[in-house]
Design an enzyme around this catalytic site. Structure first.
Site, PDB file in Angstrom:
ATOM      1  N   LYS A   1     116.775  59.208   1.910  1.00 37.68           N
ATOM      2  CA  LYS A   1     115.958  58.245   1.180  1.00 37.68           C
ATOM      3  C   LYS A   1     114.738  57.877   1.995  1.00 37.68           C
ATOM      4  O   LYS A   1     114.903  57.586   3.168  1.00 37.68           O
ATOM      5  CB  LYS A   1     116.814  57.005   0.921  1.00 37.68           C
ATOM      6  CG  LYS A   1     116.112  55.877   0.258  1.00 37.68           C
ATOM      7  CD  LYS A   1     117.012  54.677   0.218  1.00 37.68           C
ATOM      8  CE  LYS A   1     116.195  53.509  -0.300  1.00 37.68           C
ATOM      9  NZ  LYS A   1     116.875  52.272  -0.116  1.00 37.68           N
TER      10      LYS A   1
ATOM     11  N   LYS B   1     117.990  57.017   6.166  1.00 41.47           N
ATOM     12  CA  LYS B   1     117.137  56.086   5.433  1.00 41.47           C
ATOM     13  C   LYS B   1     115.965  55.679   6.315  1.00 41.47           C
ATOM     14  O   LYS B   1     116.139  55.117   7.387  1.00 41.47           O
ATOM     15  CB  LYS B   1     117.950  54.853   5.034  1.00 41.47           C
ATOM     16  CG  LYS B   1     117.137  53.822   4.288  1.00 41.47           C
ATOM     17  CD  LYS B   1     118.007  52.705   3.750  1.00 41.47           C
ATOM     18  CE  LYS B   1     117.161  51.636   3.085  1.00 41.47           C
ATOM     19  NZ  LYS B   1     117.974  50.538   2.576  1.00 41.47           N
TER      20      LYS B   1
HETATM   21  C1  PBG Z   1     118.702  47.670   0.467  1.00 44.57           C
HETATM   22  C2  PBG Z   1     118.017  48.740  -0.283  1.00 44.57           C
HETATM   23  C3  PBG Z   1     116.640  48.990  -0.425  1.00 44.57           C
HETATM   24  C4  PBG Z   1     116.534  50.048  -1.338  1.00 44.57           C
HETATM   25  C5  PBG Z   1     117.826  50.425  -1.681  1.00 44.57           C
HETATM   26  N1  PBG Z   1     118.722  49.616  -1.002  1.00 44.57           N
HETATM   27  C6  PBG Z   1     115.472  48.304   0.114  1.00 44.57           C
HETATM   28  C7  PBG Z   1     115.190  48.233   1.546  1.00 44.57           C
HETATM   29  O1  PBG Z   1     115.833  48.866   2.383  1.00 44.57           O
HETATM   30  O2  PBG Z   1     114.292  47.450   1.865  1.00 44.57           O
HETATM   31  C8  PBG Z   1     115.252  50.633  -1.856  1.00 44.57           C
HETATM   32  C9  PBG Z   1     115.343  51.351  -3.166  1.00 44.57           C
HETATM   33  C10 PBG Z   1     114.041  51.615  -3.825  1.00 44.57           C
HETATM   34  O3  PBG Z   1     112.944  51.420  -3.271  1.00 44.57           O
HETATM   35  O4  PBG Z   1     114.079  52.056  -4.981  1.00 44.57           O
HETATM   36  N2  PBG Z   1     118.603  47.696   1.842  1.00 44.57           N
END
Ligand code: PBG
Length: 321
Positions: free
Chosen positions: A245, A192
């Site tokens: 992601k 991520k």
């Molecule tokens: C929680 C999380 C996030 C997303 C999914 N889980 C946001 C972040 O890390 O700030 C983002 C999903 C999206 O942008 O569609 N940590």
């Protein structure tokens, strides 16, 4: 000329027959936002077509997706209150726990996945507890484990840790097993990135960090070896499925991770990717439906077995003709 690739592009039937990548509604996981209250469908301005739902409208929304062939939802909670440690994230009567129970009661077959993270529940908006101005890794593990166990207890099929703390997959696996949830799977957000593509989500989930950013725990977009390392670690710690992601700007990473992984691979077509398509389409600058199908096909072609996408219902509708 002996070799003419155009021969196989001559008719639609022929093209369909030789197509290498096909999408199915079964590939999609539909992200949903749930908050306290009743009967609400509050539009998320930067994500046209997406809503902050209450438990009752969430059940309806999930049912629509199921009827279109989408097998799973992933839940994000907007709690009634926040504090420094995010204690509403593991409350038995927390908003996500209520949503899981309602979904399982109305449609036991549909898979319920939960996002496991602290940022929606902490008053500072970071994905863990703060010590000396930074997120404390090891103190956060315990809280993530509590949250995952409480989701499993409410009936979640799959928990999806998205915090990027080191060692969280192992900590969550151990806690789940200890509490008797040996069949609850883990889909880890293994890879991520610290991405600006999450902007609209943070509005939707009201989870933007109140100071600083997430770059001391999420990954540097410039790195790819690190992606393999993160994926390998999560697999060693017992992740049943892993995720990359965001998706669109990271298709090289999707492919690289696919090549080293023996478990199903998911990619998250995130909020910013969705918002860009919607905004351009609303201006009449692109053909929304074709762009949507092209993006999803490309994510699958790159190596994703599963795609988390806000387009789940729209794309399933197209696929069902
Ligand atoms: C929680 C999380 C996030 C997303 C999914 N889980 C946001 C972040 O890390 O700030 C983002 C999903 C999206 O942008 O569609 N940590």
């Amino acid at each position: 000329m002996i070799v003419r690739p155009r021969r196989l592009r001559r008719t639609k039937v022929l093209r369909d027959m030789v197509r290498e990548t096909t999408l199915s509604p079964k590939d999609f996981i539909y992200p949903l936002f749930v908050k306290p209250g009743k009967g609400l469908r509050d539009p998320i301005p930067s994500m046209p077509g997406q809503y902050q739902l209450t438990v009752d409208t969430l059940v309806e929304e999930a049912r629509e997706a199921w009827d279109l062939g989408v097998p799973a939802v992933i839940l994000f909670g907007l709690p009634d209150s926040k504090d420094p440690v995010g204690s509403r994230s593991w409350a038995p009567d927390g908003i996500v726990q209520q949503a899981i129970m309602a979904l399982k009661e109305s449609n036991p077959e549909m898979l319920v996945i939960t996002d496991v993270c602290m940022c929606e529940y902490t008053d500072h908006g970071h994905c863990g507890v703060i010590k000396d101005g930074d997120v404390d890794n090891d103190a956060t593990l315990e809280l993530l484990a509590k949250q995952a166990v409480s989701h499993a207890r409410a009936g979640a099929d799959i928990v999806a840790p998205s915090d990027m703390m080191d060692g969280r997959v192992g900590a969550i696996r151990q806690a789940l097993d200890q509490e008797g949830f040996k069949n609850t799977s883990i889909l880890s957000y293994a890879v991520k990135y610290a991405s600006a593509f999450y902007g609209p989500f943070r509005e939707a989930a009201e989870s933007a960090p109140q100071f600083g950013d997430r770059s001391s725990y999420q990954m540097d977009p410039a790195n790819s070896l690190e992606a393999l390392k993160e994926a390998e670690l999560d697999l060693e710690e017992g992740a049943d499925m892993i995720m990359v992601k965001p998706a669109m700007a990271y298709l090289d990473i999707v492919r690289a991770v696919k090549e080293i992984s023996l478990v199903p691979l998911a990619a998250y077509n995130v909020s910013g990717e969705y918002a860009m398509v919607k905004a351009a389409a609303q201006n009449g600058w692109i053909d929304e439906q074709r762009i949507m199908m092209e993006i999803l096909t490309a994510i699958k072609r790159a190596g994703a077995d599963l795609i988390l996408t806000y387009f789940a219902k729209d794309a399933a509708r197209v696929l069902q003709g």
